[in-house]
Design a protein around this motif. Sequence first.
Motif, short mmCIF file in Angstrom:
data_model
loop_
_atom_site.label_atom_id
_atom_site.label_comp_id
_atom_site.label_asym_id
_atom_site.label_seq_id
_atom_site.Cartn_x
_atom_site.Cartn_y
_atom_site.Cartn_z
N ASP A 42 16.04 -26.48 8.46
CA ASP A 42 14.57 -26.64 8.38
C ASP A 42 13.87 -25.91 9.52
O ASP A 42 12.84 -25.25 9.34
N LYS A 91 8.77 -18.84 8.81
CA LYS A 91 7.42 -18.95 8.20
C LYS A 91 6.33 -18.77 9.26
O LYS A 91 5.34 -18.06 9.05
N SER A 99 13.85 -22.28 8.88
CA SER A 99 12.89 -21.94 7.83
C SER A 99 11.44 -21.95 8.37
O SER A 99 10.66 -21.02 8.13
#
Length: 622
Positions: free
Chosen positions: A189, A196, A192
Amino acid sequence: MSWGTELWDQFDNLEKHTQCGIDILEKYIKFVKERTEIELSYAKQLRNLSKKYQPKKNSKEEEEYRYTACKAFLSTLNEMNDYAGQHEVISENMTSQIIVELARYVQELKQERKSHFHDGRKAQQHIETCWKQLESSKRRFERDCKEADRAQQYFEKMDADINVTKADVEKARQQAQMRHQMAEDSKADYSSFLQKFNHEQHEYYHTHLPNIFQKIQEMEERRIVRVGESMKTYAEVDRQVIPIIGKCLDEIVKAANSIDQKNDSQLVIEAYKSGFEPPGDVEFEDYTQPMKRTVSDNSLSNSRGEGKPELKFGGKSKGKLWPFIKKNKLMSLLTSPHQPPPPPPASASPSAVPNGPQSPKQQKEPLSHRFNEFMTSKPKIHCFRSLKRGLSLKLGATPEDFSNLPPEQRRKKLQQKVDELNKEIQKEMDQRDAITKMKDVYLKNPQMGDPASLDHKLAEVSQNIEKLRLEAQKFEAWLAEVEGRLPARGDQARRQSGMYDAQNPATVNNCAQDRESSPDGSYTEEQSQESEVKVLATDFDDEFDDEEPLPAIGTCKALYTFEGQNEGTISVVEGETLYVIEEDKGDGWTRIRRSEDEEGYVPTSYVEVYLDKNAKGAKTYI
């Protein structure tokens, strides 16, 4: 040079800068608005100034504007009115081309600026949200890693302990595996969210924010250009009226150049020329022997006929005046004291002074001076009829034939009246011709109207023409009479009184008579002719009897005794109370009345004056 790349971290400063730009624009609008108000106020003051000095209609002041200097001044006033109009044009153009346009542009600019900074804040909030998510995933990953490490250490400790059951070891092993799995998930996570965030941050600083800043930069540059254009318009509005203002100033210069002093001098001659001949030489008056003056051609006896005795005048009779003016009436015109009044006595009572105060001694003046003074006060008095006309004018009635005016002025007035009547006649004749043509059209085309309906109007117009022609003939006759009486140019030999007899002896009676000056300056006549003169003066006595005496404006008390020995003065006794009918005009004399027929002047320092309440206030002269 772009704000997006150069000022990527100056979002707040750009917001302040753009707000200052809008404030400057609004300040400029306010400046132009105040300038328009000044222009309007200036134009209003110029118009009021021009109106203030315009001649009043139907007034004597308007007659003075026939002179070139006055016409130039009037032209200057009119040009100043146009000059004021150009300042009003400046105000109107600045209002419509600058104030209105910039006010609308400011509103649009505020909306655009608000939109751009709203987008910038929105992008800033989005990147801040991504950053918060990244930080949250990072902290969770860190926490899970620490929990997995502790679970692994606990499992190793349980596995090394021989006193722990196999089930407890297995449970610790499973707990360590679960923590490791959670740490791996948090790691995924975090990775990610990091990718982003990096992508969003790159888009924010290299795409979104530069675009927003570029739009703000373009908006600010448009604002600057608009301010410059408005300043150019501001100057252009002034420049547009400069040619017209220059024309106004050129017209003022043209009016000034049109001033002709010679023409103005000629106009003065035409306006005030009386047509009278200058008086001849005054004959020598010999007092060493009884005077026997030869009666002139324009004497009263000649005008009446050869059968009547001549009127002779001697210098001994002081009390007799011209037959057509009463004594106390004429004295107010001719024999008012001409020298300063005597000073009051030094003592409180005249008895303290041996000879008493001296009455004012009137300065003896040449007969020609008195004659000219009287002729200027009443320009045209040649006979009893002329005097009556002069008196009627004084009472407010203007003769129809303008006989109250000098010959030259009378001729101009009559000529002007004849021209006006001829214009009215021509106007009525044009109207009659138009009605006649309309009647002919009605006769040829009855469907257009009834010809008989115009007969009444045609008769009325014809009657008006006849009346105007009779009126014009009457004035033309008077004009011919005046033109016949006027002297020829360069003819200085004829006297005016003689000309009147030569032009129309049947209708014009010359009643001028030989006059001489008494020692005190008044006109006298021979005592033996008193009865005849009284008969001639009866009508004029009636004219003066109809006049109301001057009203009393207060009372006075005599402080000293005064012996009025000269004409125009009156004797008073100390302590006597009399009526004041005329205040001191600055010459030291006050006019008083004892009774209805007894009035005259006394020195102001000899009386104590009490004015009525309606006057300016009681004043005491001591």
